[in-house]
Motif scaffolding. Structure first.
Motif, PDB file in Angstrom:
ATOM      1  N   THR A  25      -2.632   0.435  -4.332  1.00 30.79           N
ATOM      2  CA  THR A  25      -2.269  -0.907  -3.863  1.00 30.79           C
ATOM      3  C   THR A  25      -1.653  -1.713  -5.004  1.00 30.79           C
ATOM      4  O   THR A  25      -2.069  -1.604  -6.160  1.00 30.79           O
ATOM      5  CB  THR A  25      -3.485  -1.665  -3.299  1.00 30.79           C
ATOM      6  OG1 THR A  25      -4.515  -1.734  -4.303  1.00 30.79           O
ATOM      7  CG2 THR A  25      -4.022  -0.975  -2.063  1.00 30.79           C
TER       8      THR A  25
ATOM      9  N   TYR B 203      -6.835   6.842   3.717  1.00 26.03           N
ATOM     10  CA  TYR B 203      -7.298   6.718   5.104  1.00 26.03           C
ATOM     11  C   TYR B 203      -7.494   8.075   5.770  1.00 26.03           C
ATOM     12  O   TYR B 203      -8.549   8.344   6.371  1.00 26.03           O
ATOM     13  CB  TYR B 203      -6.295   5.890   5.911  1.00 26.03           C
ATOM     14  CG  TYR B 203      -6.560   5.875   7.401  1.00 26.03           C
ATOM     15  CD1 TYR B 203      -7.570   5.092   7.935  1.00 26.03           C
ATOM     16  CD2 TYR B 203      -5.781   6.647   8.267  1.00 26.03           C
ATOM     17  CE1 TYR B 203      -7.817   5.076   9.306  1.00 26.03           C
ATOM     18  CE2 TYR B 203      -6.023   6.639   9.634  1.00 26.03           C
ATOM     19  CZ  TYR B 203      -7.041   5.854  10.148  1.00 26.03           C
ATOM     20  OH  TYR B 203      -7.277   5.856  11.499  1.00 26.03           O
TER      21      TYR B 203
ATOM     22  N   THR C 139       0.850  -1.186   0.000  1.00 27.78           N
ATOM     23  CA  THR C 139       0.000   0.000   0.000  1.00 27.78           C
ATOM     24  C   THR C 139       0.886   1.235   0.000  1.00 27.78           C
ATOM     25  O   THR C 139       1.751   1.393   0.864  1.00 27.78           O
ATOM     26  CB  THR C 139      -0.919   0.031   1.236  1.00 27.78           C
ATOM     27  OG1 THR C 139      -1.763  -1.117   1.220  1.00 27.78           O
ATOM     28  CG2 THR C 139      -1.782   1.290   1.233  1.00 27.78           C
TER      29      THR C 139
ATOM     30  N   TYR D 100      -4.223   2.373   4.310  1.00 25.01           N
ATOM     31  CA  TYR D 100      -4.966   2.606   3.059  1.00 25.01           C
ATOM     32  C   TYR D 100      -4.624   3.989   2.512  1.00 25.01           C
ATOM     33  O   TYR D 100      -4.477   4.951   3.279  1.00 25.01           O
ATOM     34  CB  TYR D 100      -6.468   2.491   3.335  1.00 25.01           C
ATOM     35  CG  TYR D 100      -7.334   2.625   2.100  1.00 25.01           C
ATOM     36  CD1 TYR D 100      -7.397   1.607   1.167  1.00 25.01           C
ATOM     37  CD2 TYR D 100      -8.076   3.785   1.876  1.00 25.01           C
ATOM     38  CE1 TYR D 100      -8.197   1.733   0.035  1.00 25.01           C
ATOM     39  CE2 TYR D 100      -8.871   3.909   0.754  1.00 25.01           C
ATOM     40  CZ  TYR D 100      -8.929   2.878  -0.168  1.00 25.01           C
ATOM     41  OH  TYR D 100      -9.713   3.004  -1.290  1.00 25.01           O
TER      42      TYR D 100
END
Length: 315
Positions: A74, A292, A43, A289
């Motif tokens: 990703t 995020y 990631t 992520y």
């Protein structure tokens, strides 16, 4: 920054994964103890104002390891028998997001109070990579309106019942000229919205300054070219590393949050978010992520102050 991961288990020491994180972002892997033949997910999370420039993976002999780009920051590769080195290089974006006052966004949208304009689902998930519907987009922007008391009389789409949870939002934004329905009188509230359609709505809140940013798959004759170019001019969108914009691809919930934060000049305070024990979190979203922090910014109301151009969350 170099991070070396070596895990033990099963009577052996697994290969070492070395991550070289250059300035401008960070890289994490989902499995630091992967054995040979195991698929590893990487990631990549660029800092605000940066994007990934290059990503390379090599084995302990310097041979290049191929990887698969899954999108949204990703990537996956198959772990070899030896050690692995992951190197990421980041570059500054072409331009920082323009001031909400300069773009005109602050005329209609609340850019001063950092309220929560997105939420998750009843099961505790956010579904970051899921598509967002036209109704959800209408509700999101309605949540941000400075004035929600708009005359919507005479505004009714054939497929938007008066008692629908999104009816007020859809009819209000339609009355303001922000969104439109289709020629057959429908709005298609449950239809997933594309990147081009979302960009048109976003730019409808602005002064619509001309832009000349070009993408490999958006010619100047494309029906959404003007809005896409304007959005790029404002620093709201950047496209993909290969130079494409993918206008017909459905936009994800994570991408939507990222763009809206740029529109509003909202910048997540990563340190405060990492240290907080009271923010809303989602069971399907981890701090590794790529979006995020933008999602945390969008889903958590908070007080803040500005210092040297950066947003700092305050109690």
């Amino acid at each position: 920054m170099r991070i070396t991961c070596r895990a033990q288990g099963g009577g052996f020491i697994s290969p070492t994964v070395t991550i070289d994180n250059a300035a401008g972002g960070k890289v994490t892997v989902d499995n630091n103890s992967a054995t040979s033949g195991t698929k590893v997910t990487i990631t990549v999370t660029p800092d605000a104002g940066y994007t990934l420039d290059k990503l390379s993976i090599t084995d302990d002999k310097g041979n290049v390891i191929n990887y698969t780009d899954l999108g949204n920051g990703t990537y996956t590769y198959v772990q070899p028998s030896g050690s692995v080195k992951i190197n990421a290089a980041f570059k500054a974006l072409d331009k920082a997001p323009a001031s909400a006052a300069d773009t005109g966004v602050s005329k209609l949208l609340n850019t001063m109070e950092h309220l929560a304009y997105l939420s998750g689902y009843e099961d505790g998930t956010f579904r970051s990579d899921g598509s967002i519907t036209r109704a959800e987009v209408a509700q999101m922007f309605y949540n941000l309106l400075k004035n929600q008391d708009v005359n919507t009389s005479g505004m009714q789409f054939a497929d938007v019942p008066e008692n629908a949870w999104y009816a007020k939002a859809v009819n209000t934004l339609a009355s303001l000229g922000i969104i439109n329905g289709y020629e057959d009188g429908t709005f298609a509230p449950n239809k997933a919205i594309t990147r081009a359609e979302f960009t048109i709505i976003a730019v409808s809140f602005s002064n619509k300054a001309a832009g000349n940013k070009s993408f490999t798959d958006v010619s100047n004759t494309h029906w959404a070219y003007s809005s896409i170019a304007t959005s790029a001019e404002y620093g709201w969108v950047n496209g993909y590393p290969d130079g494409a914009f993918e206008p017909d691809k459905t936009i994800t919930r994570a991408e939507s949050a990222t763009i809206v934060n740029r529109m509003l000049n909202r910048q997540p305070d990563k340190k405060a978010i990492d240290a907080s024990t009271s923010i809303k979190v989602f069971k399907d979203l981890s701090s590794g992520y790529w979006a995020y922090y933008d999602i945390m910014e969008a889903t958590n109301a908070h007080h803040y102050e500005k210092s040297n151009g950066k947003e700092i969350w305050v109690p």
